[in-house]
Design a protein around this motif. Sequence first.
Motif, mmCIF file in Angstrom:
data_model
loop_
_atom_site.group_PDB
_atom_site.id
_atom_site.type_symbol
_atom_site.label_atom_id
_atom_site.label_comp_id
_atom_site.label_asym_id
_atom_site.label_seq_id
_atom_site.Cartn_x
_atom_site.Cartn_y
_atom_site.Cartn_z
ATOM 1 N N ASP A 537 2.554 -1.844 -1.295
ATOM 2 C CA ASP A 537 1.494 -1.036 -2.061
ATOM 3 C C ASP A 537 0.064 -1.031 -1.664
ATOM 4 O OD1 ASP A 537 0.419 -0.095 -4.583
ATOM 5 O OD2 ASP A 537 0.924 -2.063 -5.610
ATOM 6 N N VAL A 538 -0.564 0.064 -1.767
ATOM 7 C CA VAL A 538 -1.859 0.094 -1.077
ATOM 8 C C VAL A 538 -2.722 -0.910 -2.179
ATOM 9 C CG1 VAL A 538 -2.298 2.372 -0.274
ATOM 10 C CG2 VAL A 538 -2.484 2.094 -2.873
ATOM 11 N N TRP A 539 -2.376 -1.363 -3.263
ATOM 12 C CA TRP A 539 -3.185 -2.219 -4.169
ATOM 13 C C TRP A 539 -2.847 -3.556 -3.341
ATOM 14 C CZ3 TRP A 539 -6.942 -0.548 -6.791
ATOM 15 C CH2 TRP A 539 -6.800 0.974 -7.486
ATOM 16 N N PHE A 540 -2.003 -3.855 -2.785
ATOM 17 C CA PHE A 540 -1.753 -5.107 -2.053
ATOM 18 C C PHE A 540 -2.732 -5.086 -1.042
ATOM 19 C CE2 PHE A 540 -0.104 -7.107 1.735
ATOM 20 C CZ PHE A 540 -0.162 -8.593 1.228
ATOM 21 N N ASP A 541 -2.838 -4.036 -0.187
ATOM 22 C CA ASP A 541 -3.795 -3.932 1.058
ATOM 23 C C ASP A 541 -5.028 -4.120 0.552
ATOM 24 O OD1 ASP A 541 -1.497 -2.596 1.678
ATOM 25 O OD2 ASP A 541 -2.553 -0.839 2.604
ATOM 26 N N SER A 542 -5.903 -3.495 -0.390
ATOM 27 C CA SER A 542 -7.160 -3.909 -0.799
ATOM 28 C C SER A 542 -7.207 -5.306 -1.782
ATOM 29 C CB SER A 542 -7.617 -2.848 -1.868
ATOM 30 O OG SER A 542 -6.709 -2.609 -3.140
#
Length: 1023
Positions: A537-542
């Motif tokens: 998930d991109v929200w994991f990335d950030s």
Amino acid sequence: MLYNHKEIEEAVSRDWEKEKIPEKVTEFKKENKFYLLDGPPYVNDKPHVGHVRTATSKDIWGKFKKMQGFNVWFQPGFDCGGLPIENKVEKKLNIREKSDILKIGIEKFIEECNKFAVGNEKAWLSLYKKLGIWRAYLKPYLTSDNYYKESGWWAIKKFYEKNLLVKGEKPNFWCPKCETVLSGYEVTDAYRDIASPSVFVKFKIKDRDEFLLVWTTTPWTLPANVALCVHPDEKYVKVEVDGEKIILAKKRLELLEELNKKYRIIEEFEGKKLEGLQYEPLLDIPLQRELKGKAHKVVMSIKIIKKRVAGKIKAKKKVEEEEEAGHLVDISSGTGIIHIAPGHGLEDFKLGEFYNLPSPSPVDENGKLDESTGIFHGKKVEEANNEIINYLREKNLLFYSTTIIHSYPLCWRCKTPLIYRKSSQWFLKLEPIRDKILKEIEAVRWLPEHIKEQFIEVVKNAPDWAITRQRFWGIPLPIWKCEKCGKIKVIGSRKELKENSIEEIDENFDILTSVVDKIHLKCECNGIMSREKAILDVWFDSGIAPFASLGYPFKNKELFESLYPVDLVDEGQDQIRGWFYTLMVCGIVLFDKAPYKTVCCNGWVLDEKGEKMSKSVGNVVRGEDAYRELGADLLRLYITQFNAPWETGKFSIKEAKTLQNKLNILLNLVSFVESYSKEKYKFGSEFEIKDICDKWLVSRINSLIDEVADDYENFRFHYAARKILDFIVNEFSRIYIKLIRDEIDESRLKLMLYVLERIIKMLAPIAPFITDFIYRKFSDSSVHLSSWPKVERDKIDKNLEDRVKLAREIANAINSERQRCGVKLRFPIKKAVVYGLRDMEKKVEEVREIIKILSNLIDIEFRESKDIAVKPNFARIGKKYRQRAQEVANLISKLKLEDIKDKFKIGDFELEREDVIIKCVKGSLFSGGYVVLDLEEDEKLKKERFLRELIREIQKTRKEEGLKVLDNIILFLENKEFAREFEERLKKEVRASKIVYELKNEKGAVSYKELSLKFGFERSEQI
Ligand SMILES: [Zn+2]
Ligand SMILES: [Zn+2]
């Protein structure tokens, strides 16, 4: 001097470059650190003024903290992964479905994504630079960098080691176009009104010629029906309609009335009587045949926590109101009987778990019904809706069908309506850490405070975090699975993968799905392990930014340990359920404490009419465009002062431009000092305090330093900006300069520099260019290398400040009285009489000279108050006291001026100043009384007025002729007797070394009433 942003910004930028100012400011030392973590914006969006607001806000924090002596971590970051980039590439390559990607090849697709992701940050950094934002000068972290992604692998391995990472099947929002799961927080802000079928369906009761009436807006979920649900304690009725027996909730009989259907009630009973009642499968399809014996019964509704995003999709607002525990069956809409498909709804899924029901989800990744749906196989959701409705109509199972418009979630990136389907994902379990998070929330400072409550709600309601996505461009999920025995291996670094891989690989391989999918591991059972095909998930990335931006733990280990935790994050309010949340989850799991000390939230920016900016409406104001119109300082200043940083603001270029005048006034103050200075003075020169005007200004600036520091510290940037501007415009320019204009000397100029230096420093975090431009005139360095000004407490005299405040108030009352009587401020007035309480006399006496100058009076007099009426403010007391309002009103009418305080009591009533209206019979009010003017013009006053006009006109002409303030003139006047009366004053005011009473060099003429005079002058060499 007029504000010209281009000239100022160019000059200052040149100095910055030459002297390496940004490099010096951003140079980081570990001691006294301030970790300001930049929340990475999506790199492929163009920054609009909302981004400018957040970027400015963060920069103000950085600049302020730097001036306070902290070593600030300024690094910028950009989010380069995930769907946003993939969608752009899909558009470019004309890709319609996910399968098209496989056709062109993942490698090519990834290569294109990389092209889109990297390089776009330059546009952002360039705008940052134009806006004077320090972050612009540092190398950003990109979430697509290998070192960043490797830190992500490390984190995933930790999640797994802590037994928090599990694979599971759950229904979730799914985008049929992007073919991936979406999390609740990705959905809540992307609702739109769309049309859906609204269908009333008859489920036939087994072995009886009776039907259960059910309402649905998603007929495509009917193939997955496993149960019907009723409320156990509500009344239900069996009615005869159109010759058929139908069951529905009694309260929903109004539905039949709305449809104009005649009905006859046969029987009335409670919902529980229906428990266990069997019905026939609605559709004759393989899946429904297979469910026989395991499903098709009526079950009782249970109480569940109704989540923000409900399983049966409801209007957004309604869902928010229902965020509490409630019955699954809602008797206020539909028929009171609901169709349960646990594979297509979160609430249904919970009910299914409770009753141990099967949860088929016969929809594939493309949103098409699968084989088990028989005749509906291969149909997309919308098609399936129509075909199912036709099928029901043919079989006489459709009671009524229509279309409704309702709020429905769309994919936040591609705008496709979402569906709810079950899929297999990796989840981060929330339950084991939820209490720890709730505890750590208390240790964080939330600005504004109320976002803390919102955050708590998010955490309380958060489901397990589905951290995988079925896509390509992002951090590949580092999990390998044995094809033979199913064993799992989680990889935590590139080195570890190399050590375990069957294939020969370079340790510095790129962490891309196209690369790692070619790598296999050997299982203990001798089987081959392949990667689980998903990205994170991109929200994991950030969420991993605090350490991944540094490449921790593979590099910068010491640096990270000295920086962490983050001191401050400051982002848009949508990050409460986005970035702030994922940061917190990652911080707690990996480091066992809150990842940040302070969280600030910025409000939205709307267009000038108060409408949301949107691409389709075309009202988006781009950051670049606003900058071009306004320049950096004005844009930053405007966006900072227009309201509280956390509140929604309206953005108007026109309104922003009106602020320019205040910057002009600041520059005029500078010119004023420069034009009177005989030599170049520097900041820090000694001066004397000569009278109360000096004492007051020096006291005010020192008080202001305290107030403004407190405002910055508490995120009240709007107050900081407004107070500084008010001080410049009103106190410094309008009052102080007016008071001392006739008595300027070297010491006073140095005093003004003392004040200016402090103003400039306070304004520097908000307006970095103009402040440095001015600072450099009186200093050899940059304001950005200077420290926050120290308060000289011994120079503060609060009493004096209060008295001058009173003088300002009285002067304002006099000036509004002037306006009422139509006497311009430039004409002196004979006398003003101030009426007030006895104790005011002394206060007025102390500031009488100030009032006289501010209001252009010849004389001022004090008298005790009379003619004051105190009246009740009915608009307020009516609301406050209701039935007793009249009683309070009577008491108020008897009050005298001296009884009224900010808060006071009469009888047992507590009153405030606003509860009463003070009226004076004549004159104009101020808080302690009122003023009356004596407007009589005698001979002396007439001459005085004439003189002032003459001075004004000569000064104006001097300026037009290009004379400097300190130049002397020889003044020629018509030879009239009355002119000689004010010779000495005139000489001083217009800097005439002598006056010759013979008109020469005629420059103009002045007249007032019957007095008139022509004048001329020439420059005099005499000093
Ligand atoms: Zn989508
Ligand atoms: Zn194995």
